[in-house]
Design a protein around this motif. Structure first.
Motif, PDB file in Angstrom:
ATOM      1  N   LYS A 294       1.346  -1.371  -0.034  1.00 15.66           N
ATOM      2  CA  LYS A 294      -0.279  -0.178   0.076  1.00 15.66           C
ATOM      3  C   LYS A 294       0.713   1.614  -0.225  1.00 15.66           C
ATOM      4  O   LYS A 294       0.311   2.364   0.133  1.00 15.66           O
ATOM      5  N   LYS A 295       1.822   1.498  -0.992  1.00 18.47           N
ATOM      6  CA  LYS A 295       3.485   2.567  -0.976  1.00 18.47           C
ATOM      7  C   LYS A 295       3.331   2.813  -2.697  1.00 18.47           C
ATOM      8  O   LYS A 295       3.312   1.615  -3.258  1.00 18.47           O
TER       9      LYS A 295
ATOM     10  N   ILE B  99       2.166   5.462   1.646  1.00 19.39           N
ATOM     11  CA  ILE B  99       1.304   5.360   2.259  1.00 19.39           C
ATOM     12  C   ILE B  99       0.414   5.700   1.471  1.00 19.39           C
ATOM     13  O   ILE B  99      -0.230   6.792   1.856  1.00 19.39           O
TER      14      ILE B  99
END
Length: 107
Positions: free
Chosen positions: A57-58, A99
């Protein structure tokens, strides 16, 4: 890259001038393009895009090599794959390793 010969008897076209041409033919070539707005200037003005990694999620910056412009899109010849998730809006809000909550957009 193409070289085009154009009659220039009146010398209106000068060396170094930039133009846009459209070549019409029967052939079709698949190319990878991105909206021009997805290109970010990161680290000393290199052309880069932010690639999203769903497992982390980056986003991480990745340098790309561009060529040609077609309308609002820029052709990418190296640096990403057609399966990569690319940030196409809000690049100014993220940094290397940010993120994010991604939202898939279908063109």
């Amino acid at each position: 890259m193409a070289r085009i010969r154009v009659p220039n008897r009146e010398a209106k076209l000068l060396v170094g001038m930039i133009t846009e041409v459209r070549i019409v033919g029967n052939g079709q070539i698949d190319v990878l393009t991105l909206p021009g707005t997805s290109i970010a200037r990161i680290r000393k003005a290199r052309r880069s895009v932010y690639v999203y990694f769903p497992n982390e999620k980056k986003v991480y910056a990745r340098r790309v090599v561009t060529t040609g412009i077609s309308g609002q899109d820029i052709q990418i010849i190296d640096g990403i794959k057609d399966t990569d998730w690319i940030v196409v809006a809000g690049q100014q809000l993220v940094r290397e390793g940010s993120i994010v909550n991604a939202k898939e957009v279908t063109p």
